[in-house]
Design a protein around this motif. Structure first.
Motif, PDB file in Angstrom:
ATOM      1  N   THR A  94      -4.753 -30.661  23.277  1.00  0.00           N
ATOM      2  CA  THR A  94      -5.372 -30.140  24.333  1.00  0.00           C
ATOM      3  C   THR A  94      -6.873 -30.600  24.923  1.00  0.00           C
ATOM      4  OG1 THR A  94      -5.460 -27.801  25.384  1.00  0.00           O
ATOM      5  CG2 THR A  94      -6.324 -28.278  23.181  1.00  0.00           C
ATOM      6  N   THR A  95      -7.277 -29.902  25.681  1.00  0.00           N
ATOM      7  CA  THR A  95      -8.749 -30.075  26.081  1.00  0.00           C
ATOM      8  C   THR A  95      -9.753 -29.463  25.597  1.00  0.00           C
ATOM      9  OG1 THR A  95      -7.919 -30.849  28.234  1.00  0.00           O
ATOM     10  CG2 THR A  95     -10.243 -30.411  28.262  1.00  0.00           C
ATOM     11  N   TYR A  96     -10.922 -30.039  25.145  1.00  0.00           N
ATOM     12  CA  TYR A  96     -11.981 -29.017  24.436  1.00  0.00           C
ATOM     13  C   TYR A  96     -13.081 -29.226  25.290  1.00  0.00           C
ATOM     14  CZ  TYR A  96      -8.702 -29.158  20.533  1.00  0.00           C
ATOM     15  OH  TYR A  96      -7.661 -28.861  19.723  1.00  0.00           O
ATOM     16  N   TYR A  97     -13.889 -27.907  25.506  1.00  0.00           N
ATOM     17  CA  TYR A  97     -15.369 -27.972  26.099  1.00  0.00           C
ATOM     18  C   TYR A  97     -16.409 -27.608  25.203  1.00  0.00           C
ATOM     19  CZ  TYR A  97     -11.603 -28.196  30.062  1.00  0.00           C
ATOM     20  OH  TYR A  97     -10.862 -28.474  30.980  1.00  0.00           O
ATOM     21  N   CYS A  98     -17.163 -28.579  25.388  1.00  0.00           N
ATOM     22  CA  CYS A  98     -18.308 -28.380  24.686  1.00  0.00           C
ATOM     23  C   CYS A  98     -19.529 -27.764  25.628  1.00  0.00           C
ATOM     24  CB  CYS A  98     -18.983 -29.702  24.272  1.00  0.00           C
ATOM     25  SG  CYS A  98     -20.834 -29.734  23.517  1.00  0.00           S
ATOM     26  N   PHE A  99     -20.034 -26.536  25.257  1.00  0.00           N
ATOM     27  CA  PHE A  99     -20.997 -26.213  26.012  1.00  0.00           C
ATOM     28  C   PHE A  99     -22.509 -25.773  25.199  1.00  0.00           C
ATOM     29  CE2 PHE A  99     -18.868 -22.136  24.881  1.00  0.00           C
ATOM     30  CZ  PHE A  99     -19.896 -21.175  24.813  1.00  0.00           C
ATOM     31  N   VAL A 100     -23.585 -25.815  25.856  1.00  0.00           N
ATOM     32  CA  VAL A 100     -24.772 -25.742  25.175  1.00  0.00           C
ATOM     33  C   VAL A 100     -25.611 -24.781  25.802  1.00  0.00           C
ATOM     34  CG1 VAL A 100     -26.869 -27.065  24.448  1.00  0.00           C
ATOM     35  CG2 VAL A 100     -24.616 -28.285  24.482  1.00  0.00           C
ATOM     36  N   MET A 101     -26.266 -23.955  24.947  1.00  0.00           N
ATOM     37  CA  MET A 101     -27.215 -23.120  25.599  1.00  0.00           C
ATOM     38  C   MET A 101     -28.589 -23.307  25.083  1.00  0.00           C
ATOM     39  SD  MET A 101     -27.377 -18.887  24.555  1.00  0.00           S
ATOM     40  CE  MET A 101     -26.071 -18.305  25.685  1.00  0.00           C
ATOM     41  N   LEU A 102     -29.633 -23.334  26.070  1.00  0.00           N
ATOM     42  CA  LEU A 102     -30.845 -23.598  25.649  1.00  0.00           C
ATOM     43  C   LEU A 102     -31.655 -22.234  26.051  1.00  0.00           C
ATOM     44  CD1 LEU A 102     -31.416 -27.052  27.258  1.00  0.00           C
ATOM     45  CD2 LEU A 102     -30.917 -26.542  24.888  1.00  0.00           C
ATOM     46  N   GLY A 120     -15.074 -31.567  29.548  1.00  0.00           N
ATOM     47  CA  GLY A 120     -13.914 -31.525  28.772  1.00  0.00           C
ATOM     48  C   GLY A 120     -13.403 -32.817  28.185  1.00  0.00           C
ATOM     49  N   THR A 121     -12.792 -32.842  27.015  1.00  0.00           N
ATOM     50  CA  THR A 121     -12.259 -33.852  26.353  1.00  0.00           C
ATOM     51  C   THR A 121     -10.818 -33.824  26.109  1.00  0.00           C
ATOM     52  OG1 THR A 121     -14.371 -34.694  25.595  1.00  0.00           O
ATOM     53  CG2 THR A 121     -12.656 -35.663  24.471  1.00  0.00           C
ATOM     54  N   LYS A 122      -9.940 -34.304  26.527  1.00  0.00           N
ATOM     55  CA  LYS A 122      -8.442 -34.070  26.203  1.00  0.00           C
ATOM     56  C   LYS A 122      -8.250 -34.866  24.790  1.00  0.00           C
ATOM     57  CE  LYS A 122      -4.099 -33.754  26.999  1.00  0.00           C
ATOM     58  NZ  LYS A 122      -3.479 -33.444  25.656  1.00  0.00           N
ATOM     59  N   LEU A 123      -7.764 -34.373  23.709  1.00  0.00           N
ATOM     60  CA  LEU A 123      -7.553 -34.959  22.407  1.00  0.00           C
ATOM     61  C   LEU A 123      -6.011 -35.182  22.518  1.00  0.00           C
ATOM     62  CD1 LEU A 123      -7.991 -35.394  19.694  1.00  0.00           C
ATOM     63  CD2 LEU A 123      -7.624 -33.261  19.018  1.00  0.00           C
ATOM     64  N   ASP A 124      -5.863 -36.444  22.567  1.00  0.00           N
ATOM     65  CA  ASP A 124      -4.329 -36.927  22.319  1.00  0.00           C
ATOM     66  C   ASP A 124      -3.989 -37.129  20.812  1.00  0.00           C
ATOM     67  OD1 ASP A 124      -3.959 -37.209  25.153  1.00  0.00           O
ATOM     68  OD2 ASP A 124      -4.883 -38.995  25.193  1.00  0.00           O
ATOM     69  N   ILE A 125      -2.935 -36.417  20.326  1.00  0.00           N
ATOM     70  CA  ILE A 125      -2.520 -36.560  18.872  1.00  0.00           C
ATOM     71  C   ILE A 125      -1.583 -37.578  18.908  1.00  0.00           C
ATOM     72  CG2 ILE A 125      -1.529 -35.359  17.079  1.00  0.00           C
ATOM     73  CD1 ILE A 125      -4.048 -34.181  18.244  1.00  0.00           C
ATOM     74  N   LYS A 126      -1.410 -38.598  17.934  1.00  0.00           N
ATOM     75  CA  LYS A 126      -0.650 -39.547  17.797  1.00  0.00           C
ATOM     76  C   LYS A 126       0.148 -39.362  16.633  1.00  0.00           C
ATOM     77  CE  LYS A 126      -4.037 -43.308  18.709  1.00  0.00           C
ATOM     78  NZ  LYS A 126      -4.846 -44.324  18.061  1.00  0.00           N
ATOM     79  N   SER A 127       1.597 -39.076  16.845  1.00  0.00           N
ATOM     80  CA  SER A 127       2.645 -38.575  15.931  1.00  0.00           C
ATOM     81  C   SER A 127       2.982 -39.711  15.274  1.00  0.00           C
ATOM     82  CB  SER A 127       3.712 -37.916  16.558  1.00  0.00           C
ATOM     83  OG  SER A 127       4.511 -37.466  15.496  1.00  0.00           O
ATOM     84  N   PHE A 128       3.059 -39.930  13.838  1.00  0.00           N
ATOM     85  CA  PHE A 128       3.718 -41.193  13.489  1.00  0.00           C
ATOM     86  C   PHE A 128       5.099 -40.990  13.012  1.00  0.00           C
ATOM     87  CE2 PHE A 128      -0.614 -41.255  11.569  1.00  0.00           C
ATOM     88  CZ  PHE A 128      -0.800 -42.468  11.793  1.00  0.00           C
ATOM     89  N   SER A 129       5.947 -40.081  13.714  1.00  0.00           N
ATOM     90  CA  SER A 129       7.394 -40.078  13.568  1.00  0.00           C
ATOM     91  C   SER A 129       7.965 -41.345  14.023  1.00  0.00           C
ATOM     92  CB  SER A 129       8.051 -38.832  14.204  1.00  0.00           C
ATOM     93  OG  SER A 129       7.470 -39.024  15.507  1.00  0.00           O
ATOM     94  N   GLU A 130       7.557 -41.622  14.960  1.00  0.00           N
ATOM     95  CA  GLU A 130       8.068 -42.681  15.598  1.00  0.00           C
ATOM     96  C   GLU A 130       7.989 -44.289  14.818  1.00  0.00           C
ATOM     97  OE1 GLU A 130       7.119 -43.339  19.836  1.00  0.00           O
ATOM     98  OE2 GLU A 130       8.051 -41.482  20.183  1.00  0.00           O
ATOM     99  N   PRO A 131       6.730 -44.606  14.478  1.00  0.00           N
ATOM    100  CA  PRO A 131       6.809 -45.679  13.689  1.00  0.00           C
ATOM    101  C   PRO A 131       7.328 -45.637  12.350  1.00  0.00           C
ATOM    102  CG  PRO A 131       4.536 -45.128  14.636  1.00  0.00           C
ATOM    103  CD  PRO A 131       5.597 -44.042  15.124  1.00  0.00           C
TER     104      PRO A 131
END
Length: 181
Positions: A94-102, A120-131
């Motif tokens: 999914t996507t992760y959002y960093c936020f900073v409070m000063l 936001g950063t989208k985290l792509d999960i690589k599944s090893f099931s195919e290899p």
């Protein structure tokens, strides 16, 4: 400075890469950095991470009780603001959002808090099931090849032994004739 001058840098900025990837069961690190004008009187900095949306559940919070149960005990900050997720699961895709409070000092006994979110950063999960499946297919091919080869050798050896046995012993008919004389 004119109102149309866009050369002025923002006072506070949170930066994240658009995407990153990780393997299942590995650990993922999602980068986050922030910039602020150094002429401010900084009192405190807080880094937080949300999952799914900027208003989603906490993937990381300095108070562990605030962290969503699916991330509790699996996330930590590394460096100043990077998020590390241990034991990555398919559901972490999914996507992760960093936020900073000063919190800055703005005068005598007065403080100001400012919060900025990354994009936001989208985290792509690589599944090893195919290899792994591909590797299993390769192993199966090798096993089948060796098995068929061994079967052919076995059949040739058996036929050779039968041939040698037949040549070394006369047939039953010849054997019977020799016994009668």
């Amino acid at each position: 400075m004119s109102p149309l001058d866009n050369s002025r840098k923002p006072e506070f900025e949170v930066l994240q890469p658009e995407t990153t990837s990780s393997d299942v069961d590995g650990s993922a690190t999602i980068n986050c950095s922030y910039k602020y004008q150094s002429d401010t009187n900084l009192l405190w900095t807080g880094v937080f991470w949300r999952v799914g949306s900027p208003k989603g559940a906490y993937a990381y919070h300095p108070f562990p009780g605030m962290v969503h149960p699916s991330f509790r005990g699996r996330t930590e900050l590394t460096g100043l603001a990077d998020l590390r997720i241990k034991g990555v699961k398919d559901t972490d895709n999914t996507t992760y959002y960093c936020f900073v409070m000063l919190k800055t000092c703005v005068g005598n006994n007065s403080a100001n808090s400012t919060i900025h979110y990354g994009r936001g950063t989208k985290l792509d999960i690589k599944s090893f099931s195919e290899p792994i499946q591909s590797q299993n297919e390769n192993v199966l091919e090798v096993v089948m090849y060796v098995g068929v080869k061994n079967l052919i050798v076995f059949v040739i050896v058996i036929l050779s032994l039968l041939y040698v046995k037949k040549r070394s012993f006369p047939s039953d008919v010849e054997h019977d004739i020799e016994l009668q004389t």
